[in-house]
Motif scaffolding. Sequence first.
Motif, short mmCIF file in Angstrom:
data_model
loop_
_atom_site.label_atom_id
_atom_site.label_comp_id
_atom_site.label_asym_id
_atom_site.label_seq_id
_atom_site.Cartn_x
_atom_site.Cartn_y
_atom_site.Cartn_z
N PRO A 12 -29.70 -29.45 -47.21
CA PRO A 12 -28.99 -29.74 -45.96
C PRO A 12 -29.16 -28.58 -44.97
O PRO A 12 -29.30 -27.43 -45.37
CB PRO A 12 -27.54 -29.87 -46.40
CG PRO A 12 -27.45 -29.21 -47.71
CD PRO A 12 -28.82 -29.26 -48.33
N VAL A 16 -24.72 -28.61 -41.24
CA VAL A 16 -24.03 -29.48 -42.20
C VAL A 16 -23.31 -28.65 -43.25
O VAL A 16 -22.18 -28.96 -43.63
CB VAL A 16 -25.02 -30.47 -42.85
CG1 VAL A 16 -24.37 -31.23 -43.98
CG2 VAL A 16 -25.58 -31.43 -41.82
N ARG A 17 -23.95 -27.58 -43.71
CA ARG A 17 -23.30 -26.72 -44.70
C ARG A 17 -22.05 -26.06 -44.13
O ARG A 17 -21.01 -25.99 -44.79
CB ARG A 17 -24.27 -25.66 -45.21
CG ARG A 17 -25.28 -26.24 -46.20
CD ARG A 17 -26.13 -25.18 -46.83
NE ARG A 17 -27.15 -24.79 -45.84
CZ ARG A 17 -27.55 -23.56 -45.61
NH1 ARG A 17 -27.06 -22.56 -46.30
NH2 ARG A 17 -28.47 -23.30 -44.70
N THR A 20 -19.35 -28.75 -43.71
CA THR A 20 -18.81 -29.12 -45.01
C THR A 20 -17.86 -28.05 -45.53
O THR A 20 -16.78 -28.35 -46.07
CB THR A 20 -19.95 -29.36 -46.02
OG1 THR A 20 -20.81 -30.38 -45.51
CG2 THR A 20 -19.42 -29.78 -47.37
N PHE A 23 -14.69 -28.30 -43.52
CA PHE A 23 -13.93 -29.47 -43.96
C PHE A 23 -13.13 -29.13 -45.22
O PHE A 23 -11.93 -29.41 -45.29
CB PHE A 23 -14.87 -30.65 -44.21
CG PHE A 23 -14.20 -31.80 -44.90
CD1 PHE A 23 -13.29 -32.59 -44.22
CD2 PHE A 23 -14.47 -32.08 -46.22
CE1 PHE A 23 -12.66 -33.64 -44.86
CE2 PHE A 23 -13.85 -33.12 -46.86
CZ PHE A 23 -12.94 -33.91 -46.18
N ALA A 24 -13.79 -28.54 -46.20
CA ALA A 24 -13.10 -28.18 -47.44
C ALA A 24 -11.98 -27.18 -47.17
O ALA A 24 -10.88 -27.30 -47.73
CB ALA A 24 -14.09 -27.62 -48.45
N SER A 75 -14.48 -34.83 -41.11
CA SER A 75 -14.89 -35.92 -42.00
C SER A 75 -15.62 -37.00 -41.22
O SER A 75 -16.65 -37.52 -41.67
CB SER A 75 -13.66 -36.50 -42.69
OG SER A 75 -14.00 -37.66 -43.40
N LEU A 78 -19.04 -35.62 -40.24
CA LEU A 78 -19.94 -35.53 -41.39
C LEU A 78 -20.41 -36.89 -41.88
O LEU A 78 -21.46 -37.00 -42.51
CB LEU A 78 -19.27 -34.77 -42.53
CG LEU A 78 -19.17 -33.27 -42.35
CD1 LEU A 78 -18.23 -32.66 -43.40
CD2 LEU A 78 -20.53 -32.63 -42.42
N SER A 79 -19.68 -37.94 -41.58
CA SER A 79 -20.10 -39.27 -42.02
C SER A 79 -21.34 -39.74 -41.26
O SER A 79 -22.01 -40.67 -41.70
CB SER A 79 -18.97 -40.28 -41.82
OG SER A 79 -18.76 -40.56 -40.46
N ARG A 81 -23.99 -37.74 -40.66
CA ARG A 81 -25.18 -36.96 -41.00
C ARG A 81 -26.19 -37.85 -41.69
O ARG A 81 -25.85 -38.86 -42.30
CB ARG A 81 -24.81 -35.75 -41.87
CG ARG A 81 -24.45 -36.10 -43.28
CD ARG A 81 -24.10 -34.83 -44.06
NE ARG A 81 -23.91 -35.12 -45.45
CZ ARG A 81 -22.74 -35.39 -46.00
NH1 ARG A 81 -21.66 -35.41 -45.26
NH2 ARG A 81 -22.65 -35.65 -47.28
N GLN A 83 -28.54 -39.19 -44.43
CA GLN A 83 -28.52 -39.19 -45.89
C GLN A 83 -29.96 -39.31 -46.38
O GLN A 83 -30.73 -40.12 -45.89
CB GLN A 83 -27.69 -40.36 -46.42
CG GLN A 83 -26.24 -40.29 -46.06
CD GLN A 83 -25.54 -39.13 -46.76
OE1 GLN A 83 -25.85 -38.79 -47.89
NE2 GLN A 83 -24.59 -38.53 -46.08
#
Length: 88
Positions: A12, A16-17, A20, A23-24, A75, A78-79, A81, A83
């Motif tokens: 990624p 994105v990293r 993510t 988000f966490a 969230s 990120l949905s 991005r 795949q």
Amino acid sequence: MSSTMNQITSRPNRTVRIATFLFALTVVFFLLAGLAIVVGQIATLAAGEAAAARHWAAAVAPYAFGGASVAGLLSFALSYRKQDPDRD
């Protein structure tokens, strides 16, 4: 195509990293803030101070709801991005 090229494209990207990770972090933050609301209200109600329980919730709730809002927005972002269909 070489295996080096496949490894580069399957990782990624940095954005994105970071998203993510944020988000966490925000999920953990709002869960802890929610826990602080509940534990604080339990403690103040056990002490017999109903007004203090309301004040405690009012003081901490903006942080919990703010963290939940940021987590929800991340969230959602990120949905969208890309795949990789080869990755599980």
